[in-house]
Design a protein around this motif. Structure first.
Motif, PDB file in Angstrom:
ATOM      1  N   CYS A  25       0.801  -1.228   0.000  1.00 55.41           N
ATOM      2  CA  CYS A  25       0.000   0.000   0.000  1.00 55.41           C
ATOM      3  C   CYS A  25       0.830   1.272   0.000  1.00 55.41           C
ATOM      4  O   CYS A  25       0.269   2.364  -0.159  1.00 55.41           O
ATOM      5  CB  CYS A  25      -0.962   0.005   1.190  1.00 55.41           C
ATOM      6  SG  CYS A  25      -0.141   0.185   2.794  1.00 55.41           S
ATOM      7  N   GLY A  26       2.133   1.158   0.210  1.00 59.60           N
ATOM      8  CA  GLY A  26       2.985   2.331   0.184  1.00 59.60           C
ATOM      9  C   GLY A  26       3.127   3.046   1.511  1.00 59.60           C
ATOM     10  O   GLY A  26       3.900   3.999   1.625  1.00 59.60           O
ATOM     11  N   SER A  27       2.398   2.627   2.540  1.00 55.92           N
ATOM     12  CA  SER A  27       2.508   3.257   3.858  1.00 55.92           C
ATOM     13  C   SER A  27       3.826   2.868   4.519  1.00 55.92           C
ATOM     14  O   SER A  27       4.451   1.869   4.161  1.00 55.92           O
ATOM     15  CB  SER A  27       1.334   2.833   4.749  1.00 55.92           C
ATOM     16  OG  SER A  27       0.098   3.223   4.182  1.00 55.92           O
ATOM     17  N   ASP A  28       4.218   3.659   5.515  1.00 55.33           N
ATOM     18  CA  ASP A  28       5.451   3.353   6.235  1.00 55.33           C
ATOM     19  C   ASP A  28       5.300   2.060   7.026  1.00 55.33           C
ATOM     20  O   ASP A  28       4.309   1.856   7.723  1.00 55.33           O
ATOM     21  CB  ASP A  28       5.802   4.489   7.204  1.00 55.33           C
ATOM     22  CG  ASP A  28       6.285   5.731   6.470  1.00 55.33           C
ATOM     23  OD1 ASP A  28       6.647   5.606   5.289  1.00 55.33           O
ATOM     24  OD2 ASP A  28       6.295   6.814   7.095  1.00 55.33           O
ATOM     25  N   MET A  29       6.306   1.197   6.921  1.00 54.22           N
ATOM     26  CA  MET A  29       6.328  -0.025   7.710  1.00 54.22           C
ATOM     27  C   MET A  29       7.212   0.196   8.943  1.00 54.22           C
ATOM     28  O   MET A  29       8.029   1.103   8.985  1.00 54.22           O
ATOM     29  CB  MET A  29       6.867  -1.197   6.887  1.00 54.22           C
ATOM     30  CG  MET A  29       6.103  -1.471   5.617  1.00 54.22           C
ATOM     31  SD  MET A  29       6.611  -3.031   4.829  1.00 54.22           S
ATOM     32  CE  MET A  29       5.796  -4.233   5.872  1.00 54.22           C
ATOM     33  N   ARG A  30       7.016  -0.635   9.954  1.00 53.53           N
ATOM     34  CA  ARG A  30       7.819  -0.553  11.161  1.00 53.53           C
ATOM     35  C   ARG A  30       8.347  -1.935  11.510  1.00 53.53           C
ATOM     36  O   ARG A  30       7.769  -2.959  11.132  1.00 53.53           O
ATOM     37  CB  ARG A  30       6.995  -0.006  12.330  1.00 53.53           C
ATOM     38  CG  ARG A  30       5.835  -0.911  12.721  1.00 53.53           C
ATOM     39  CD  ARG A  30       5.095  -0.404  13.945  1.00 53.53           C
ATOM     40  NE  ARG A  30       3.946  -1.258  14.255  1.00 53.53           N
ATOM     41  CZ  ARG A  30       4.013  -2.385  14.940  1.00 53.53           C
ATOM     42  NH1 ARG A  30       5.174  -2.818  15.413  1.00 53.53           N
ATOM     43  NH2 ARG A  30       2.927  -3.113  15.175  1.00 53.53           N
ATOM     44  N   TYR A  31       9.443  -1.941  12.251  1.00 51.51           N
ATOM     45  CA  TYR A  31       9.976  -3.201  12.741  1.00 51.51           C
ATOM     46  C   TYR A  31       9.183  -3.635  13.966  1.00 51.51           C
ATOM     47  O   TYR A  31       9.034  -2.870  14.924  1.00 51.51           O
ATOM     48  CB  TYR A  31      11.454  -3.072  13.093  1.00 51.51           C
ATOM     49  CG  TYR A  31      12.023  -4.314  13.744  1.00 51.51           C
ATOM     50  CD1 TYR A  31      12.191  -5.486  13.012  1.00 51.51           C
ATOM     51  CD2 TYR A  31      12.368  -4.324  15.091  1.00 51.51           C
ATOM     52  CE1 TYR A  31      12.692  -6.630  13.599  1.00 51.51           C
ATOM     53  CE2 TYR A  31      12.876  -5.464  15.697  1.00 51.51           C
ATOM     54  CZ  TYR A  31      13.031  -6.617  14.940  1.00 51.51           C
ATOM     55  OH  TYR A  31      13.517  -7.751  15.540  1.00 51.51           O
ATOM     56  N   ALA A  32       8.641  -4.851  13.947  1.00 51.39           N
ATOM     57  CA  ALA A  32       7.854  -5.393  15.054  1.00 51.39           C
ATOM     58  C   ALA A  32       8.715  -6.365  15.839  1.00 51.39           C
ATOM     59  O   ALA A  32       9.064  -7.439  15.334  1.00 51.39           O
ATOM     60  CB  ALA A  32       6.596  -6.080  14.535  1.00 51.39           C
ATOM     61  N   PRO A  33       9.095  -6.024  17.085  1.00 51.43           N
ATOM     62  CA  PRO A  33      10.014  -6.867  17.858  1.00 51.43           C
ATOM     63  C   PRO A  33       9.520  -8.297  18.051  1.00 51.43           C
ATOM     64  O   PRO A  33      10.302  -9.245  17.908  1.00 51.43           O
ATOM     65  CB  PRO A  33      10.122  -6.127  19.195  1.00 51.43           C
ATOM     66  CG  PRO A  33       9.840  -4.707  18.864  1.00 51.43           C
ATOM     67  CD  PRO A  33       8.797  -4.763  17.787  1.00 51.43           C
ATOM     68  N   THR A  34       8.238  -8.486  18.391  1.00 53.38           N
ATOM     69  CA  THR A  34       7.773  -9.834  18.696  1.00 53.38           C
ATOM     70  C   THR A  34       7.706 -10.716  17.457  1.00 53.38           C
ATOM     71  O   THR A  34       7.906 -11.929  17.546  1.00 53.38           O
ATOM     72  CB  THR A  34       6.385  -9.786  19.371  1.00 53.38           C
ATOM     73  OG1 THR A  34       5.482  -9.049  18.532  1.00 53.38           O
ATOM     74  CG2 THR A  34       6.475  -9.127  20.735  1.00 53.38           C
ATOM     75  N   GLU A  35       7.440 -10.107  16.300  1.00 46.69           N
ATOM     76  CA  GLU A  35       7.401 -10.886  15.060  1.00 46.69           C
ATOM     77  C   GLU A  35       8.767 -11.007  14.405  1.00 46.69           C
ATOM     78  O   GLU A  35       9.014 -11.913  13.617  1.00 46.69           O
ATOM     79  CB  GLU A  35       6.415 -10.258  14.048  1.00 46.69           C
ATOM     80  CG  GLU A  35       4.955 -10.430  14.411  1.00 46.69           C
ATOM     81  CD  GLU A  35       4.469  -9.315  15.327  1.00 46.69           C
ATOM     82  OE1 GLU A  35       5.311  -8.474  15.718  1.00 46.69           O
ATOM     83  OE2 GLU A  35       3.277  -9.289  15.672  1.00 46.69           O
ATOM     84  N   GLY A  36       9.662 -10.057  14.707  1.00 45.99           N
ATOM     85  CA  GLY A  36      10.984 -10.068  14.093  1.00 45.99           C
ATOM     86  C   GLY A  36      10.925  -9.785  12.608  1.00 45.99           C
ATOM     87  O   GLY A  36      11.761 -10.265  11.842  1.00 45.99           O
ATOM     88  N   LYS A  37       9.961  -8.974  12.193  1.00 47.00           N
ATOM     89  CA  LYS A  37       9.799  -8.666  10.773  1.00 47.00           C
ATOM     90  C   LYS A  37       9.220  -7.273  10.619  1.00 47.00           C
ATOM     91  O   LYS A  37       8.834  -6.627  11.597  1.00 47.00           O
ATOM     92  CB  LYS A  37       8.894  -9.700  10.100  1.00 47.00           C
ATOM     93  CG  LYS A  37       7.486  -9.770  10.698  1.00 47.00           C
ATOM     94  CD  LYS A  37       6.631 -10.842  10.044  1.00 47.00           C
ATOM     95  CE  LYS A  37       7.151 -12.232  10.343  1.00 47.00           C
ATOM     96  NZ  LYS A  37       6.249 -13.294   9.828  1.00 47.00           N
ATOM     97  N   MET A  38       9.145  -6.796   9.377  1.00 51.14           N
ATOM     98  CA  MET A  38       8.547  -5.508   9.085  1.00 51.14           C
ATOM     99  C   MET A  38       7.030  -5.674   8.976  1.00 51.14           C
ATOM    100  O   MET A  38       6.542  -6.620   8.342  1.00 51.14           O
ATOM    101  CB  MET A  38       9.114  -4.937   7.791  1.00 51.14           C
ATOM    102  CG  MET A  38      10.629  -4.793   7.778  1.00 51.14           C
ATOM    103  SD  MET A  38      11.235  -3.619   8.989  1.00 51.14           S
ATOM    104  CE  MET A  38      10.642  -2.077   8.268  1.00 51.14           C
ATOM    105  N   VAL A  39       6.292  -4.746   9.571  1.00 49.73           N
ATOM    106  CA  VAL A  39       4.835  -4.832   9.607  1.00 49.73           C
ATOM    107  C   VAL A  39       4.246  -3.500   9.163  1.00 49.73           C
ATOM    108  O   VAL A  39       4.720  -2.429   9.557  1.00 49.73           O
ATOM    109  CB  VAL A  39       4.330  -5.165  11.026  1.00 49.73           C
ATOM    110  CG1 VAL A  39       2.810  -5.114  11.089  1.00 49.73           C
ATOM    111  CG2 VAL A  39       4.828  -6.531  11.459  1.00 49.73           C
ATOM    112  N   CYS A  40       3.198  -3.575   8.336  1.00 54.86           N
ATOM    113  CA  CYS A  40       2.463  -2.383   7.924  1.00 54.86           C
ATOM    114  C   CYS A  40       1.187  -2.303   8.757  1.00 54.86           C
ATOM    115  O   CYS A  40       0.321  -3.187   8.670  1.00 54.86           O
ATOM    116  CB  CYS A  40       2.113  -2.451   6.433  1.00 54.86           C
ATOM    117  SG  CYS A  40       1.118  -1.035   5.865  1.00 54.86           S
TER     118      CYS A  40
END
Length: 373
Positions: A25-40
């Motif tokens: 979608c083009g929105s900013d993603m963030r690093y999610a500590p519990t998932e260990g991945k980038m999340v939108c």
């Protein structure tokens, strides 16, 4: 007595370098500590962080300390960032290019951003955030609940869920080979019989000293030194231990949604503290080498060789609040959940406690007087 706490303004978003658009979608993603991945957060898209093989924490290449002091580091180890220095606590805070003023996340002091760039040693690795903000807030709330004589408004502040700032704090790590020659004395205990003050004989311990000398060697791995002056060192040091086996190669993705503080303790300045840590351990090694019942170290001469270093980032959650015009801060180790911080004291609660103690003492004294009659 009513305790009031001022709300801290919301902080600006992290710098553009640490923003990653969602491929969906083009929105900013963030690093999610519990998932260990980038999340939108906008569309729910998730993307893994690609880490090249053999590029984890154990594969990080050390930098040569002497070469760095001579300014002979490779250009790939140097970067330029837009950093503004807080006039109050001295923190070097990174801002977006379109942000011209902001409150310092460390002490809530207003900071006017500049347009200059700062050239510094690039981070080699980092420990990614492992606690989400809600988990850090729970740890902080539990810690606040255990404080004695804290203002009532303090717990209310925690319950209101004030926003925490996720900050990567800069550290140096130092490795070195050391070889130390020493001269000292070995003490052997023996006992003699002497007359005590009451005239009765008793055993008295004494030490017989023998001169000795020797040599000890030790390799120091990852001596950790805080490279920031923005937070009270006694609190950041108390966040230890850190598990550096969790070090990952520095990647901007890990900083998405967080901030990274620039170092304000220079490389050679940090080495002074590292040497103090090394010397304390070397002295313990010498005492073990001397042996006996007691030891004295008369002199030690340490040769330090093959010194290397890394610039790394460690994750903390920070809360800053104001009470009666003064700033107080909490820090949470975002790897272990350990909490440290400053705290105000409730004058009303202390006064009540003192009055209560006086009344209790008076009651006990009165009771004793009655019993004696």
């Amino acid at each position: 007595m009513t305790d009031t706490f001022d709300q801290e303004p919301e902080t600006a978003r992290p710098e553009d370098e640490h923003r990653f658009p969602c491929s969906n979608c083009g929105s900013d993603m963030r690093y999610a500590p519990t998932e260990g991945k980038m999340v939108c957060d906008h569309c729910g898209n998730e993307e893994a962080i690609e880490v090249p093989p053999d590029q984890g924490g154990e594969g990080l290449v050390e930098n040569d300390f002497e070469a760095a002091l001579r300014g002979q580091m490779d250009n790939v180890e140097i970067e330029e960032t837009r950093v503004s220095q807080c006039p109050s606590c001295g923190a070097q805070v990174q801002f977006d290019a379109d942000v011209h003023s902001q409150d310092c996340p460390f002490c809530a002091t207003p900071v006017v951003t500049d347009t200059g760039t700062h050239r510094h040693i690039k981070p080699k690795g980092l420990v990614p955030f492992q606690l989400e903000e809600r988990e850090a807030h729970k740890a902080m709330e539990d810690w606040l609940g255990r404080l004695w004589f804290a203002p009532n408004g303090l717990k209310e502040y925690a319950r209101q869920g004030r926003e925490l700032n996720g900050i990567y704090v800069p550290y140096w790590t130092y490795d070195a080979d050391t070889d130390t020659s020493y001269r000292g004395q070995r003490g052997t205990a023996y006992y003699v019989t002497v007359n005590g003050p009451d005239g009765k004989p008793r055993q008295e311990r004494r030490i017989r000293w023998t001169r000795t000398s020797g040599r000890v060697s030790r390799f120091f791995d990852d001596i950790l030194v805080l490279a920031s002056k923005s937070l009270p060192k006694r609190y950041t040091d108390a966040l230890a231990p850190w598990d550096l086996s969790g070090l990952a190669e520095y990647r901007p993705e890990f900083l998405s949604g967080f901030r990274a503080e620039g170092y304000t303790v220079e490389l050679d300045e940090g080495m002074v503290e590292a040497r103090q840590i090394m010397d304390a351990q070397i002295q313990r090694d010498i005492r073990r080498d001397i042996g006996g019942d007691a030891q004295r170290i008369d002199s030690m001469n340490t040769h330090v060789d093959k010194t290397t270093f890394k610039h790394i980032l460690l994750p903390v959650w920070i809360a800053a609040y104001k009470y009666r015009g003064k700033s107080y801060r909490f820090v949470v180790n975002a790897q272990s959940g350990k909490v440290q911080g400053e705290r105000p004291w409730s004058a009303g609660k202390i006064a009540l406690a003192v009055i209560g103690a006086i009344i209790l003492a008076a009651a006990v004294f009165y009771g004793l007087e009655v019993m004696d009659q």
